[in-house]
Design a protein around this motif. Structure first.
Motif, short mmCIF file in Angstrom:
data_model
loop_
_atom_site.label_atom_id
_atom_site.label_comp_id
_atom_site.label_asym_id
_atom_site.label_seq_id
_atom_site.Cartn_x
_atom_site.Cartn_y
_atom_site.Cartn_z
N LEU A 20 17.76 44.08 13.60
CA LEU A 20 16.93 43.46 14.63
C LEU A 20 15.78 42.66 14.01
CD1 LEU A 20 16.85 46.34 17.26
CD2 LEU A 20 17.92 44.09 17.54
N ILE A 21 15.18 43.19 12.98
CA ILE A 21 14.06 42.50 12.32
C ILE A 21 14.57 41.24 11.62
CG2 ILE A 21 12.39 42.63 10.44
CD1 ILE A 21 11.97 45.58 11.24
N VAL A 22 15.62 41.37 10.82
CA VAL A 22 16.15 40.21 10.10
C VAL A 22 16.69 39.17 11.07
CG1 VAL A 22 17.98 39.45 8.52
CG2 VAL A 22 16.64 41.47 7.97
N GLY A 23 17.40 39.60 12.11
CA GLY A 23 17.91 38.67 13.11
C GLY A 23 16.80 37.95 13.85
N GLY A 24 15.75 38.68 14.20
CA GLY A 24 14.61 38.05 14.88
C GLY A 24 13.90 37.04 13.99
N LEU A 25 13.71 37.39 12.73
CA LEU A 25 13.08 36.44 11.80
C LEU A 25 13.95 35.20 11.59
CD1 LEU A 25 11.65 38.84 9.07
CD2 LEU A 25 10.35 37.47 10.71
N ALA A 26 15.25 35.42 11.48
CA ALA A 26 16.16 34.28 11.29
C ALA A 26 16.18 33.39 12.54
CB ALA A 26 17.56 34.78 10.97
N TRP A 27 16.22 34.00 13.70
CA TRP A 27 16.28 33.26 14.96
C TRP A 27 15.04 32.39 15.15
CZ3 TRP A 27 17.72 36.19 20.07
CH2 TRP A 27 18.07 35.27 21.06
N THR A 28 13.89 32.89 14.75
CA THR A 28 12.64 32.15 14.92
C THR A 28 12.29 31.28 13.72
OG1 THR A 28 11.35 34.02 14.09
CG2 THR A 28 11.69 33.89 16.48
N ARG A 29 13.21 31.15 12.76
CA ARG A 29 13.04 30.32 11.57
C ARG A 29 11.91 30.82 10.67
NH1 ARG A 29 15.55 24.93 12.56
NH2 ARG A 29 14.31 24.18 10.82
N HIS A 30 11.69 32.12 10.65
CA HIS A 30 10.65 32.71 9.82
C HIS A 30 11.20 33.58 8.70
CE1 HIS A 30 8.11 31.70 13.37
NE2 HIS A 30 7.28 31.37 12.39
N LEU A 31 12.52 33.59 8.51
CA LEU A 31 13.12 34.37 7.44
C LEU A 31 12.85 33.67 6.12
CD1 LEU A 31 14.90 36.88 6.82
CD2 LEU A 31 16.85 35.34 6.82
N PRO A 32 12.08 34.31 5.23
CA PRO A 32 11.75 33.62 3.97
C PRO A 32 12.99 33.52 3.08
CG PRO A 32 10.91 35.87 3.96
CD PRO A 32 11.48 35.63 5.32
#
Length: 187
Positions: free
Chosen positions: A16-28
């Protein structure tokens, strides 16, 4: 059973955390989590866009994993079928998200190469920059570099093929010739 439920719950939180970061373009950008295809790693824009496509499906994988984590805590053994179904659904969503992101990165890479011939050549005709090509008309595209040219004329990026060969689009269409060709192919 509690250990299985705890592991699945931790995995669901992670997804959920990784998917949320990826979805919002914040995954470093990193080498541990994310899509590891060369097209995705070419630029920050490719990384963010590809992971934005994968993000919603990875969140769905996290939700499926959370559903899979609940039955082991109940102590009822026949409910473990829901754990198995949820786990398989999570794996499906993970794979689908990665596949969609990889496809998006591949399409973005193809669009980038077709826009300006190739980034290695410095522009159309193997060496002219966009500023140079807009400034004047060339009598031959070979004047600007060592790439061959099919026609003479402007060597702007809009007239380039992916191989660095200049092509001018026809300005008019011969409808009679088009009709004759269609009639010939119908025979």
């Amino acid at each position: 059973m509690m250990i299985l439920g705890s592991i699945l719950a931790l995995l669901s939180v992670f997804l959920l955390i990784v998917g949320g970061l990826a979805w919002t373009r914040h995954l470093p950008g990193n080498k541990y989590v994310g899509i590891k295809v060369p097209e995705v790693r070419k630029s920050k824009e490719n990384w963010d866009t590809a992971h934005q496509f994968a993000g919603p499906l990875w969140v769905a994988a996290g939700a499926a994993m959370a559903i899979a984590a609940v039955p082991p805590f109940s102590g009822i053994s026949w409910l473990l079928i829901f754990t198995l179904i949820g786990f398989i659904a999570a794996l499906y969503f993970l794979g689908l998200g990665a596949s969609l992101a990889t496809r998006a990165a591949g399409v973005m890479g193809q669009e980038h190469e077709s826009d300006g011939c190739s980034s290695d050549s410095g522009g159309c005709c193997g060496g002219a920059s966009n500023a140079d090509t807009d400034a004047h008309e060339h009598t031959s595209c070979e004047d600007e570099g060592d790439m061959p040219c099919e026609t003479t004329g402007s060597c702007d990026p809009s007239g380039c093929s992916g191989a660095g060969i200049c092509n001018e689009a026809p300005t008019t269409i011969d409808l009679a010739a088009l009709r004759r060709a269609a009639e010939e192919s119908d025979k």
